[in-house]
Design an enzyme around this catalytic site. Structure first.
Site, PDB file in Angstrom:
ATOM      1  N   ASN A  45      -1.493   1.904   5.969  1.00 18.28           N
ATOM      2  CA  ASN A  45      -0.618   0.840   5.460  1.00 18.28           C
ATOM      3  C   ASN A  45      -0.287  -0.066   6.631  1.00 18.28           C
ATOM      4  O   ASN A  45      -0.052   0.424   7.740  1.00 18.28           O
ATOM      5  CB  ASN A  45       0.709   1.407   4.946  1.00 18.28           C
ATOM      6  CG  ASN A  45       0.563   2.132   3.636  1.00 18.28           C
ATOM      7  OD1 ASN A  45      -0.519   2.220   3.096  1.00 18.28           O
ATOM      8  ND2 ASN A  45       1.668   2.669   3.131  1.00 18.28           N
ATOM      9  N   GLY A  46      -0.193  -1.367   6.385  1.00 19.78           N
ATOM     10  CA  GLY A  46       0.175  -2.291   7.460  1.00 19.78           C
ATOM     11  C   GLY A  46      -0.988  -3.192   7.826  1.00 19.78           C
ATOM     12  O   GLY A  46      -1.980  -3.278   7.084  1.00 19.78           O
ATOM     13  N   TRP A  98      -3.132  -2.552  -1.366  1.00 16.91           N
ATOM     14  CA  TRP A  98      -2.804  -3.929  -1.786  1.00 16.91           C
ATOM     15  C   TRP A  98      -3.532  -4.823  -0.794  1.00 16.91           C
ATOM     16  O   TRP A  98      -3.189  -4.847   0.389  1.00 16.91           O
ATOM     17  CB  TRP A  98      -1.289  -4.116  -1.710  1.00 16.91           C
ATOM     18  CG  TRP A  98      -0.784  -5.395  -2.295  1.00 16.91           C
ATOM     19  CD1 TRP A  98      -0.487  -5.628  -3.605  1.00 16.91           C
ATOM     20  CD2 TRP A  98      -0.460  -6.601  -1.588  1.00 16.91           C
ATOM     21  NE1 TRP A  98      -0.022  -6.916  -3.755  1.00 16.91           N
ATOM     22  CE2 TRP A  98       0.007  -7.531  -2.541  1.00 16.91           C
ATOM     23  CE3 TRP A  98      -0.530  -6.987  -0.261  1.00 16.91           C
ATOM     24  CZ2 TRP A  98       0.406  -8.817  -2.198  1.00 16.91           C
ATOM     25  CZ3 TRP A  98      -0.141  -8.274   0.085  1.00 16.91           C
ATOM     26  CH2 TRP A  98       0.327  -9.171  -0.891  1.00 16.91           C
ATOM     27  N   HIS A 118      16.522 -37.113  -8.861  1.00 17.20           N
ATOM     28  CA  HIS A 118      15.807 -37.505  -7.635  1.00 17.20           C
ATOM     29  C   HIS A 118      14.342 -37.067  -7.693  1.00 17.20           C
ATOM     30  O   HIS A 118      13.665 -37.062  -6.669  1.00 17.20           O
ATOM     31  CB  HIS A 118      16.509 -36.920  -6.410  1.00 17.20           C
ATOM     32  CG  HIS A 118      17.902 -37.442  -6.261  1.00 17.20           C
ATOM     33  ND1 HIS A 118      18.174 -38.725  -5.857  1.00 17.20           N
ATOM     34  CD2 HIS A 118      19.104 -36.871  -6.532  1.00 17.20           C
ATOM     35  CE1 HIS A 118      19.482 -38.929  -5.854  1.00 17.20           C
ATOM     36  NE2 HIS A 118      20.070 -37.814  -6.267  1.00 17.20           N
ATOM     37  N   GLU A 177      17.580 -17.407  -9.098  1.00 14.63           N
ATOM     38  CA  GLU A 177      17.172 -16.031  -9.403  1.00 14.63           C
ATOM     39  C   GLU A 177      16.559 -15.955 -10.809  1.00 14.63           C
ATOM     40  O   GLU A 177      15.541 -15.295 -11.024  1.00 14.63           O
ATOM     41  CB  GLU A 177      18.385 -15.093  -9.274  1.00 14.63           C
ATOM     42  CG  GLU A 177      18.147 -13.661  -9.699  1.00 14.63           C
ATOM     43  CD  GLU A 177      17.061 -12.942  -8.886  1.00 14.63           C
ATOM     44  OE1 GLU A 177      16.572 -13.496  -7.892  1.00 14.63           O
ATOM     45  OE2 GLU A 177      16.687 -11.823  -9.295  1.00 14.63           O
ATOM     46  N   LYS A 218      12.847 -14.635 -11.668  1.00 20.15           N
ATOM     47  CA  LYS A 218      12.609 -13.513 -12.594  1.00 20.15           C
ATOM     48  C   LYS A 218      11.591 -13.910 -13.649  1.00 20.15           C
ATOM     49  O   LYS A 218      10.684 -13.152 -13.976  1.00 20.15           O
ATOM     50  CB  LYS A 218      13.897 -13.120 -13.334  1.00 20.15           C
ATOM     51  CG  LYS A 218      14.883 -12.212 -12.695  1.00 20.15           C
ATOM     52  CD  LYS A 218      14.505 -10.808 -12.401  1.00 20.15           C
ATOM     53  CE  LYS A 218      13.740 -10.652 -11.142  1.00 20.15           C
ATOM     54  NZ  LYS A 218      14.394 -10.545  -9.896  1.00 20.15           N
ATOM     55  N   LYS A 245       6.215  -4.197  -4.323  1.00 25.48           N
ATOM     56  CA  LYS A 245       7.650  -3.918  -4.324  1.00 25.48           C
ATOM     57  C   LYS A 245       8.245  -4.070  -2.937  1.00 25.48           C
ATOM     58  O   LYS A 245       9.353  -4.554  -2.776  1.00 25.48           O
ATOM     59  CB  LYS A 245       7.879  -2.492  -4.842  1.00 25.48           C
ATOM     60  CG  LYS A 245       9.343  -2.081  -4.938  1.00 25.48           C
ATOM     61  CD  LYS A 245      10.055  -2.890  -5.987  1.00 25.48           C
ATOM     62  CE  LYS A 245      11.541  -2.627  -6.058  1.00 25.48           C
ATOM     63  NZ  LYS A 245      12.247  -3.699  -6.781  1.00 25.48           N
ATOM     64  N   CYS A 290       0.824  -1.208   0.000  1.00 26.65           N
ATOM     65  CA  CYS A 290       0.000   0.000   0.000  1.00 26.65           C
ATOM     66  C   CYS A 290       0.862   1.264   0.000  1.00 26.65           C
ATOM     67  O   CYS A 290       2.007   1.247   0.431  1.00 26.65           O
ATOM     68  CB  CYS A 290      -0.874   0.029   1.242  1.00 26.65           C
ATOM     69  SG  CYS A 290      -1.795  -1.467   1.518  1.00 26.65           S
ATOM     70  N   GLU A 293       7.890 -14.636 -12.041  1.00 27.71           N
ATOM     71  CA  GLU A 293       7.160 -13.495 -11.475  1.00 27.71           C
ATOM     72  C   GLU A 293       6.749 -12.487 -12.544  1.00 27.71           C
ATOM     73  O   GLU A 293       5.749 -11.803 -12.382  1.00 27.71           O
ATOM     74  CB  GLU A 293       7.961 -12.815 -10.365  1.00 27.71           C
ATOM     75  CG  GLU A 293       9.219 -12.110 -10.844  1.00 27.71           C
ATOM     76  CD  GLU A 293       9.991 -11.416  -9.722  1.00 27.71           C
ATOM     77  OE1 GLU A 293       9.402 -11.102  -8.686  1.00 27.71           O
ATOM     78  OE2 GLU A 293      11.200 -11.192  -9.914  1.00 27.71           O
ATOM     79  N   ARG A 336       4.754  -0.039  -6.214  1.00 27.83           N
ATOM     80  CA  ARG A 336       4.769  -0.855  -5.003  1.00 27.83           C
ATOM     81  C   ARG A 336       3.725  -1.969  -5.058  1.00 27.83           C
ATOM     82  O   ARG A 336       3.754  -2.876  -4.235  1.00 27.83           O
ATOM     83  CB  ARG A 336       4.498   0.030  -3.785  1.00 27.83           C
ATOM     84  CG  ARG A 336       5.587   1.043  -3.513  1.00 27.83           C
ATOM     85  CD  ARG A 336       5.153   2.017  -2.457  1.00 27.83           C
ATOM     86  NE  ARG A 336       4.950   1.344  -1.188  1.00 27.83           N
ATOM     87  CZ  ARG A 336       5.843   1.266  -0.218  1.00 27.83           C
ATOM     88  NH1 ARG A 336       7.006   1.845  -0.376  1.00 27.83           N
ATOM     89  NH2 ARG A 336       5.587   0.646   0.902  1.00 27.83           N
TER      90      ARG A 336
HETATM   91  C1  F6R Z   1      11.956 -10.414  -6.861  1.00 27.68           C
HETATM   92  C2  F6R Z   1      11.990  -9.456  -5.778  1.00 27.68           C
HETATM   93  C3  F6R Z   1      11.682  -9.943  -4.404  1.00 27.68           C
HETATM   94  C4  F6R Z   1      12.525  -9.204  -3.355  1.00 27.68           C
HETATM   95  C5  F6R Z   1      12.059  -9.601  -1.954  1.00 27.68           C
HETATM   96  C6  F6R Z   1      12.872  -8.926  -0.879  1.00 27.68           C
HETATM   97  O1  F6R Z   1      12.282  -9.816  -8.079  1.00 27.68           O
HETATM   98  O2  F6R Z   1      12.222  -8.293  -5.976  1.00 27.68           O
HETATM   99  O3  F6R Z   1      11.848 -11.309  -4.300  1.00 27.68           O
HETATM  100  O4  F6R Z   1      13.866  -9.503  -3.554  1.00 27.68           O
HETATM  101  O5  F6R Z   1      10.708  -9.264  -1.793  1.00 27.68           O
HETATM  102  O6  F6R Z   1      12.712  -7.541  -0.922  1.00 27.68           O
HETATM  103  P1  F6R Z   1      13.736  -6.572  -0.224  1.00 27.68           P
HETATM  104  O7  F6R Z   1      15.051  -6.737  -0.909  1.00 27.68           O
HETATM  105  O8  F6R Z   1      13.153  -5.201  -0.395  1.00 27.68           O
HETATM  106  O9  F6R Z   1      13.810  -6.997   1.223  1.00 27.68           O
END
Ligand code: F6R
Length: 608
Positions: A101-102, A75, A504, A481, A485, A603, A2, A488, A27
């Site tokens: 927010n929260g 959100w 396995h 990773e 990527k 985000k 949010c 997501e 975000r």
């Molecule tokens: C994936 C991504 C997330 C963040 C994770 C941690 O592309 O961005 O997996 O890496 O939510 O976020 P931070 O680094 O802000 O703690």
């Protein structure tokens, strides 16, 4: 997650709120709303969906006149995305309005009590208890009502609040959810994140836990929960305003992929001095470094993947045992932490709820906590014993790219520093590795030059159902990773598998035409990886390999190859990930996905 924006001043509030909310879109959100005092009452317009809808409903703010207002992007956590659940929320007579927010953890208990006292609820949100509780405690003094609410609610919050009785004031309060205040010359602003108000001010005040603030058009007064005034000093935000704009790129993700050479350089260059690594902010003497017997790296998502990579780097170079944990697991597993354990929390946003809780868990057990963080002044940065900032600048795309790359660099420097102090590597090797780090930006640049080739390849796989990423050692961490990527941003199912683990279980999923991406940057594991590639190809897989330049023999065993320039084996992640980020990006846009704001994602994950 949010977002909150508030404005009070001489300008029309609604366009400023809508503009600020647009800067927080990255975000992640599923509804949005604004409240503006129009000279006689508070008006609220809110709606499910994108900000575009709110802009249409308010004629870009023109149909909501007034110079005081608060806005929100939601959100959904408690209650589905809907017009009713969207913020702001009113009390019954519409004289108090709140954005939040929260998560209010004791909201069910509070709701029950409020219902017993005759309050009626119209939404499914936890936030609505806050506005009714304010109503309950309000007897003409907003400060008193807010302080009482802060004492009663449990959980995390950043609130923006307006009282119709005090139309020349906005209030904001915080616990465990970011909140800043800025002065814009002809008015004052609140926001949950810097980009929302960067256009109006560079001087911000961070509201700390259990503090609140009263804003008028020309003043700001800060309070603790006992309603005592407190003083604060502003922090200057150095971010370039253009860094939060697309600057000619079609998407933030592509722009940020392209910013990696600069971000990587900005992260290492201030710390390399006369052939030495100087990390002043580490705050550790050589004796303290020598006394570290174990390192715990704790993070979420991509940040966790950098830890998975750097476990190999720390253990290989500095010969210190490293455990890597997901913050959401670490915080509840009662980890065994000794005084000589260094806990490293890695986070782009510095606000990730699980990472923050893990930090507190580590501190409560007496461990020293070093944070590797991108956002200056964020909660994790403030609460850690020491902070090493990554200099990626604002990262707007939900899927991280440049922050990820800078987190790797920060850890390489740390590992090398430890290795040097502990004398586990020689001077020559140390010097060569620094040179390798300094060459990374230009090598990343070279890889970015191949974007058309990768786009062409990606276009062949837009319809893929499953993609598998395989590797061993650091290459497995890279695969994790790359897989995240892809899934997501494109919503294609993908999995990373340690190549040795294929047989396995996971190999049963390989069928004719399945795309397998194999990462082979570790020479000592190359023959083993070739065997794994043969295994999947025999079962019909189409194999794309990412390997070091010169490994031409691979061409006999795979269908498609991407070569990365030569670097030290510990640093290959910084190069191998680049084509894999581009691959995910092009698949995502080829499938018509919202690459900068993938569905259901946020985000900065400020709730558990
Ligand atoms: C994936 C991504 C997330 C963040 C994770 C941690 O592309 O961005 O997996 O890496 O939510 O976020 P931070 O680094 O802000 O703690």
């Amino acid at each position: 997650m949010c977002g909150i924006v508030g404005y009070i001043g001489k300008e029309q509030a609604a366009p400023i709120l809508l503009d600020g909310l647009s800067k927080l879109e990255y975000r992640g959100y599923d509804s949005a709303g604004i409240a503006v005092y129009d000279g006689s009452e508070i008006k609220v317009v809110k709606s499910k969906g994108r900000l575009k809808v709110l802009n249409e409903l308010t004629h870009d703010g023109a149909s909501m006149p007034g110079t005081v207002g608060i806005g929100h992007t939601r959100w959904a956590t408690h209650g589905a995305p809907s017009d009713t659940n969207a913020h702001p929320h009113f009390n019954k007579d519409e004289s108090i309005v709140v954005v939040h927010n929260g998560i209010i953890e004791n909201y069910l208990k509070l709701k029950k009590k409020l219902i017993e006292r005759g309050y009626e609820f119209c939404s499914d949100t936890d936030t609505e208890v806050v506005v009714h509780l304010l109503d309950y405690y309000y007897h003409g003094n907003p400060l008193e009502a807010i302080a009482k609410v802060m004492h009663r609610v449990e959980g995390s919050y950043a609130f923006g609040i307006m009282f119709a009785d005090f139309p020349g004031e906005i209030y904001a309060a915080r616990k465990d959810s970011p909140l800043i205040v800025g002065s814009a010359g002809d008015g004052n602003l609140i926001a949950s994140d810097v980009p929302a108000i960067l256009r109006y001010t560079r001087s911000v005040y961070y509201i700390q836990n259990q503090e609140f603030v009263k804003l008028t058009a020309d003043s700001m007064t800060f309070y603790n929960m006992d309603e005592e005034e407190i003083t604060k000093t502003p922090t200057k935000i150095e971010w370039d305003i253009n860094a939060a704009e697309k600057g000619g790129y079609e998407h933030f993700m592509l722009k940020e992929i392209y910013e990696q050479p600069g971000a990587v350089r900005d992260t290492f260059s201030p710390r390399l001095k006369d052939g030495k690594i100087v990390i002043e902010e580490l705050g550790m003497t050589d004796e303290e470094i020598l006394s570290v017997k174990k390192i715990h790296i704790v993070a979420c998502g991509s940040a966790y993947h950098t830890g998975m990579t750097c476990k190999y780097v720390f253990e290989g170079l500095a010969r210190i045992p490293v455990e890597v944990d997901l913050a959401s697991e670490f915080r509840y597993r009662d980890p065994i932490l000794e005084k000589d354990t260094l806990v490293v929390i890695i986070s782009q946003s510095g606000e990730t709820a699980d990472s923050l809780a893990a930090l507190r868990e580590a501190k409560s057990k007496g461990s020293r906590v070093l944070a590797i963080v991108n956002v200056i002044g964020s909660s994790i940065a403030r609460e850690a014993d020491n902070v090493m900032y990554t200099w990626a600048g604002p990262e707007i795309a939900v899927a991280t790219t440049k922050a990820y790359s800078t987190q790797l660099i920060a850890q390489y420097l740390l590992a090398l520093k430890f290795a040097q102090v502990r004398e586990t590597i020689g001077e020559k090797e140390f010097g060569e590795m620094l040179t390798d780090i300094e060459r990374l930006p230009e090598q990343i640049e070279m890889l970015l030059g191949n974007k058309e080739k990768i786009q062409k390849f990606a276009n062949r796989y837009l319809g893929a159902r499953d993609v598998f990423f395989i590797g061993r050692g650091i290459d497995y961490a890279i695969s994790m990773e790359a897989s995240l990527k892809l899934k997501e941003t494109s919503y294609i199912h993908s999995e990373a598998c340690a190549a040795g683990e294929l047989k396995h279980g996971t190999i049963s999923l390989i069928e004719e035409g399945t795309l397998v991406s194999a990462v082979l940057t570790q020479d000592h594991l190359f023959p083993k990886m070739i065997s794994n590639i043969v295994e999947v190809r025999t079962r019909g897989a189409f194999v794309m390999a990412v390997t070091n330049v010169g490994n031409v023999e691979i061409e006999k065993n795979v269908d498609y190859v991407i070569y990365i320039p030569k670097t030290n084996p510990y640093f290959t992640n910084s190069l191998a990930i680049i084509p894999l980020q581009l691959f995910a990006y092009y698949i995502s846009i080829g499938r018509g996905c919202d690459v900068d704001k993938p569905r259901n994602l946020a985000k900065s994950v400020t709730v558990e």
